[in-house]
Design a protein around this motif. Sequence first.
Motif, PDB file in Angstrom:
ATOM      1  N   GLN A 230      63.465 -26.212   3.527  1.00 31.97           N
ATOM      2  CA  GLN A 230      63.995 -26.191   4.886  1.00 31.97           C
ATOM      3  C   GLN A 230      65.373 -25.551   4.975  1.00 31.97           C
ATOM      4  O   GLN A 230      65.637 -24.737   5.861  1.00 31.97           O
ATOM      5  CB  GLN A 230      64.042 -27.616   5.437  1.00 31.97           C
ATOM      6  CG  GLN A 230      64.497 -27.683   6.890  1.00 31.97           C
ATOM      7  CD  GLN A 230      64.467 -29.102   7.425  1.00 31.97           C
ATOM      8  OE1 GLN A 230      64.132 -30.044   6.706  1.00 31.97           O
ATOM      9  NE2 GLN A 230      64.814 -29.266   8.701  1.00 31.97           N
ATOM     10  N   SER A 231      66.267 -25.885   4.046  1.00 28.29           N
ATOM     11  CA  SER A 231      67.638 -25.363   4.112  1.00 28.29           C
ATOM     12  C   SER A 231      67.665 -23.840   3.910  1.00 28.29           C
ATOM     13  O   SER A 231      68.378 -23.113   4.620  1.00 28.29           O
ATOM     14  CB  SER A 231      68.509 -26.050   3.063  1.00 28.29           C
ATOM     15  OG  SER A 231      67.982 -25.825   1.749  1.00 28.29           O
ATOM     16  N   ILE A 232      66.873 -23.361   2.954  1.00 32.42           N
ATOM     17  CA  ILE A 232      66.832 -21.921   2.692  1.00 32.42           C
ATOM     18  C   ILE A 232      66.183 -21.185   3.863  1.00 32.42           C
ATOM     19  O   ILE A 232      66.634 -20.122   4.282  1.00 32.42           O
ATOM     20  CB  ILE A 232      66.089 -21.626   1.379  1.00 32.42           C
ATOM     21  CG1 ILE A 232      66.834 -22.240   0.191  1.00 32.42           C
ATOM     22  CG2 ILE A 232      65.919 -20.119   1.166  1.00 32.42           C
ATOM     23  CD1 ILE A 232      66.134 -22.049  -1.142  1.00 32.42           C
TER      24      ILE A 232
ATOM     25  N   VAL B 120      57.763 -15.830  -0.189  1.00 34.28           N
ATOM     26  CA  VAL B 120      57.501 -17.180  -0.686  1.00 34.28           C
ATOM     27  C   VAL B 120      58.593 -17.570  -1.674  1.00 34.28           C
ATOM     28  O   VAL B 120      58.782 -16.904  -2.694  1.00 34.28           O
ATOM     29  CB  VAL B 120      56.117 -17.271  -1.358  1.00 34.28           C
ATOM     30  CG1 VAL B 120      55.871 -18.697  -1.855  1.00 34.28           C
ATOM     31  CG2 VAL B 120      55.021 -16.842  -0.389  1.00 34.28           C
ATOM     32  N   ILE B 121      59.307 -18.666  -1.328  1.00 35.46           N
ATOM     33  CA  ILE B 121      60.397 -19.153  -2.178  1.00 35.46           C
ATOM     34  C   ILE B 121      60.035 -20.551  -2.650  1.00 35.46           C
ATOM     35  O   ILE B 121      59.749 -21.438  -1.827  1.00 35.46           O
ATOM     36  CB  ILE B 121      61.730 -19.191  -1.395  1.00 35.46           C
ATOM     37  CG1 ILE B 121      62.055 -17.786  -0.874  1.00 35.46           C
ATOM     38  CG2 ILE B 121      62.859 -19.714  -2.267  1.00 35.46           C
ATOM     39  CD1 ILE B 121      63.276 -17.735   0.030  1.00 35.46           C
TER      40      ILE B 121
ATOM     41  N   ALA C 144      66.355 -20.353  -4.484  1.00 44.96           N
ATOM     42  CA  ALA C 144      66.243 -18.918  -4.223  1.00 44.96           C
ATOM     43  C   ALA C 144      66.465 -18.060  -5.457  1.00 44.96           C
ATOM     44  O   ALA C 144      66.634 -16.847  -5.361  1.00 44.96           O
ATOM     45  CB  ALA C 144      67.245 -18.521  -3.134  1.00 44.96           C
ATOM     46  N   ALA C 145      66.462 -18.706  -6.652  1.00 45.75           N
ATOM     47  CA  ALA C 145      66.670 -17.922  -7.876  1.00 45.75           C
ATOM     48  C   ALA C 145      65.489 -17.000  -8.145  1.00 45.75           C
ATOM     49  O   ALA C 145      65.631 -15.966  -8.796  1.00 45.75           O
ATOM     50  CB  ALA C 145      66.887 -18.858  -9.062  1.00 45.75           C
ATOM     51  N   SER C 146      64.303 -17.357  -7.651  1.00 49.65           N
ATOM     52  CA  SER C 146      63.132 -16.508  -7.807  1.00 49.65           C
ATOM     53  C   SER C 146      62.328 -16.572  -6.515  1.00 49.65           C
ATOM     54  O   SER C 146      62.347 -17.581  -5.808  1.00 49.65           O
ATOM     55  CB  SER C 146      62.269 -16.965  -8.993  1.00 49.65           C
ATOM     56  OG  SER C 146      61.781 -18.277  -8.762  1.00 49.65           O
ATOM     57  N   ALA C 147      61.625 -15.498  -6.218  1.00 52.27           N
ATOM     58  CA  ALA C 147      60.844 -15.442  -4.983  1.00 52.27           C
ATOM     59  C   ALA C 147      59.776 -14.358  -5.125  1.00 52.27           C
ATOM     60  O   ALA C 147      59.852 -13.497  -6.002  1.00 52.27           O
ATOM     61  CB  ALA C 147      61.750 -15.156  -3.789  1.00 52.27           C
TER      62      ALA C 147
ATOM     63  N   ASN D  46      71.413 -18.201  -3.302  1.00 54.72           N
ATOM     64  CA  ASN D  46      71.332 -18.848  -4.618  1.00 54.72           C
ATOM     65  C   ASN D  46      72.716 -19.209  -5.140  1.00 54.72           C
ATOM     66  O   ASN D  46      72.905 -20.272  -5.747  1.00 54.72           O
ATOM     67  CB  ASN D  46      70.614 -17.919  -5.593  1.00 54.72           C
ATOM     68  CG  ASN D  46      70.403 -18.562  -6.946  1.00 54.72           C
ATOM     69  OD1 ASN D  46      69.781 -19.614  -7.058  1.00 54.72           O
ATOM     70  ND2 ASN D  46      70.931 -17.940  -7.998  1.00 54.72           N
ATOM     71  N   THR D  47      73.692 -18.335  -4.899  1.00 50.09           N
ATOM     72  CA  THR D  47      75.071 -18.622  -5.319  1.00 50.09           C
ATOM     73  C   THR D  47      75.602 -19.854  -4.601  1.00 50.09           C
ATOM     74  O   THR D  47      76.234 -20.740  -5.211  1.00 50.09           O
ATOM     75  CB  THR D  47      75.976 -17.413  -5.028  1.00 50.09           C
ATOM     76  OG1 THR D  47      75.488 -16.280  -5.744  1.00 50.09           O
ATOM     77  CG2 THR D  47      77.407 -17.694  -5.432  1.00 50.09           C
TER      78      THR D  47
END
Length: 413
Positions: free
Chosen positions: A57-59, A96-97, A102-105, A129-130
Amino acid sequence: MRKLKLIAGMVFRKNFRSFSWWSLVLTPLLAVAIIGGIKWYMNQTHETATVVVVAPQSIGASLHAASNDDVTYKVVPTSKRGQKELKAKDADALLVIPNSGAASAKLYTRDDGNNVSKTAITTTLSGLNTISTAQKLGLSSAQLAQLTKPTRLSSKSVSFKANKMVIASGKSDTLKTILSLAVGALMYVFLLSYGGIISQEIATEKGSRIEESILTAIRASTQFYGKLLGVAALLAVQLGFYAVFAALAWMLRDHVPAISQLINGINWGAIGWPFVLSMLAFFAIGIISYTILAALCGSLVSNQEQAGMALQPVLYLGMIGYFAAINVSSGSGPILKVFSYIPFISPLVMPARFGVDQVGISAVLIAVIINVIFLAGFTWFSARAYRANVLVYSDSGLMNAFKKSLTLSKHTK
């Protein structure tokens, strides 16, 4: 004076009514109109890409807030729902995360959809991601702001004078380089066109053997200067047309989107009046110099079929100057420095060097003075040579005809 005006008027009217001269006038205007039309059409047909996002949700909320004119992020609950929207062509890509962050998607783009910038999405996800990593490490808001603060990079142009580095103005060298090369290309077209006009005029008269009749009533020097004056009037009218169209474009800039986009796409403040005035000065000097050279070479041929031969020196010198100007951005070697002050080549090279701050305004003024002095002497010499060889018919080539012209001019009063 009356005979001078008569010759100039005949040259002007003859070419003003010709299709070739009007095509020369209208071609640059047509090119500008096409460029502006293409730019306007691309802006009108640009569509924002839609990316459906399956993410925590946050991303998902952060991505939705990052939507802009190029891409819109739409959060959906499941991948199945995202695939359904792709199939229905309601979206251009599916992102799609995983719940891990968010390090990979994974990004799935539709073949027939709008273009989706993978670089922009990667940059956005890297930023998220940072932030997520910083929060997990317990960094404060101030520390997080410091971590994500972009690097400030200032850039200045420099030149070296007397072995000392001098900071140049903060204006755009790239824009001035492009402009100087564009004006150089326009000058090359002009010098070939107007050189062709005057060489064709002289070669046609010599080939038809009417020079003998003309010179019984008009002095050769009067005829020479009259033809130059007629060609100069044609050039002035052409530049006047461009000035009128430029003024109309400026007045209509707020009413025609294509014109507005074309004008607003140029950083006018990055050009500067010294650069503009120097280009105009070299443009005028260059066109006049090459036209006189074409007139001199035209008087060396014997008939209309050899008019193309008369343009060869104009063609070669113009090519040397233009290709040298193209290489200015790669550096300033000794050859380019010398070319900056050589007549015929200087009008093409010096504006380009001035545009990238390789030389200052003092060097530009020196080059202008050298060119003006040379132009005065070259005009006098060409008129004298024209008077000597306008009635000489030789098929031995330009060089041999020129040597013969020098010999004759020494004995011509």
